[in-house]
Design an enzyme around this catalytic site. Structure first.
Site, PDB file in Angstrom:
ATOM      1  CG  ASP A 172     -23.985  93.726  -6.372  1.00  0.00           C
ATOM      2  OD1 ASP A 172     -22.810  93.333  -6.461  1.00  0.00           O
ATOM      3  OD2 ASP A 172     -24.913  92.983  -6.016  1.00  0.00           O
ATOM      4  CG  HIS A 188     -29.204  82.885 -11.411  1.00  0.00           C
ATOM      5  ND1 HIS A 188     -29.778  83.377 -10.263  1.00  0.00           N
ATOM      6  CD2 HIS A 188     -28.103  82.202 -11.025  1.00  0.00           C
ATOM      7  CE1 HIS A 188     -29.032  83.006  -9.215  1.00  0.00           C
ATOM      8  NE2 HIS A 188     -28.012  82.300  -9.662  1.00  0.00           N
ATOM      9  CE  LYS A 203     -22.864  90.376  -4.922  1.00  0.00           C
ATOM     10  NZ  LYS A 203     -24.241  90.263  -5.432  1.00  0.00           N
ATOM     11  CB  CYS A 235     -25.816  92.826  -2.441  1.00  0.00           C
ATOM     12  SG  CYS A 235     -26.602  91.566  -3.486  1.00  0.00           S
TER      13      CYS A 235
HETATM   14  C1  VGL Z   1     -29.174  92.264  -5.409  1.00  0.00           C
HETATM   15  C2  VGL Z   1     -31.226  91.295  -5.611  1.00  0.00           C
HETATM   16  C3  VGL Z   1     -30.743  90.394  -6.525  1.00  0.00           C
HETATM   17  C4  VGL Z   1     -28.336  93.329  -4.785  1.00  0.00           C
HETATM   18  C5  VGL Z   1     -28.660  91.365  -6.321  1.00  0.00           C
HETATM   19  O1  VGL Z   1     -27.288  93.693  -5.344  1.00  0.00           O
HETATM   20  O2  VGL Z   1     -28.717  93.830  -3.698  1.00  0.00           O
HETATM   21  N1  VGL Z   1     -30.445  92.216  -5.053  1.00  0.00           N
HETATM   22  N2  VGL Z   1     -29.466  90.432  -6.872  1.00  0.00           N
END
Ligand code: VGL
Ligand code: ZN
Length: 206
Positions: A13, A57, A111, A156
């Site tokens: 991410d 979402h 994802k 994540c």
């Molecule tokens: C993430 C919160 C919501 C991450 C992704 O990448 O850690 N955290 N969506």
């Protein structure tokens, strides 16, 4: 770096919304980009993940009247932290950080695109039942070792590392190439859980 099985670098991410000025900016998130770029050259396989939510979402606080970002609510699959709107499909916030080298990546796993389920782990949705396909890819590449970097350390990265460890991979998290959100002690809790699971935590790579 091939002794004892194929190694895969999993870059989690590294997107604009998790970096400075983004909707869910992780403190100092941008700082890890150069180190991750350097690491990519050292792996036979590089996989990127991309948080990829539809507008509205279910993890977005904006859709839950009376709740604010970072509140925790109950979802059918368990507790869910509500987040600011982030990484909406096709927006610049969902794009990879502009300085991240994406060319070495063989696979991009998206994802969090199912409207009703959040997804932290690169392996499965938060219902722990819906797979992303990453396990199948790693199996076909005969991967044994996984090195994980990126954002956020305590979400994540953490959930991906725990799933990978549970699936039997030899997992290393390079902490110097991660940054944490750190909600209510989540950073220390993640560190403890990963050490308990036998995940290797190293400050830098190699
Ligand atoms: C993430 C919160 C919501 C991450 C992704 O990448 O850690 N955290 N969506
Ligand atoms: Zn998200």
């Amino acid at each position: 770096m091939n002794s004892g099985g194929t190694s895969v670098l999993l870059v989690v991410d590294m997107q604009n919304d998790f970096c400075a000025g983004g909707a869910l900016a992780v403190p100092d998130g941008d700082a890890v980009v150069p180190q991750i770029n350097q690491m990519m050259a050292q792996f036979e396989h590089v996989v990127l993940t991309q948080d990829w939510h539809p507008p509205g979402h279910s993890s977005f606080a904006s859709g839950h009247a009376g709740n604010e970002p970072f509140d925790v609510i109950q979802m059918p699959y368990g507790e869910q932290i509500l987040w600011p709107d982030h990484c909406v499909q096709g927006t610049s916030g969902a794009a990879f950080h502009g300085d991240l080298s994406t060319d070495p990546a063989q696979l991009v796993i998206r994802k969090g695109f199912r409207p009703a389920i959040d997804s932290y782990s690169a392996f499965s949705e938060n219902d722990h039942a819906t797979p992303t396909g990453l396990h199948g890819y790693l199996h076909e590449m005969e991967a044994k070792k996984l090195v994980i970097v990126g954002l956020a350390y305590d979400f994540c990265v953490f959930y991906s590392a725990m799933d990978a460890s549970m699936l039997g991979f030899d997992v290393t998290v390079v902490t110097g190439a991660c940054r944490a959100i750190d909600l209510n002690g989540s950073k220390d809790a993640a560190t403890k859980a990963m050490l308990d699971a036998g995940i290797h935590l190293v400050e830098s790579w190699p």
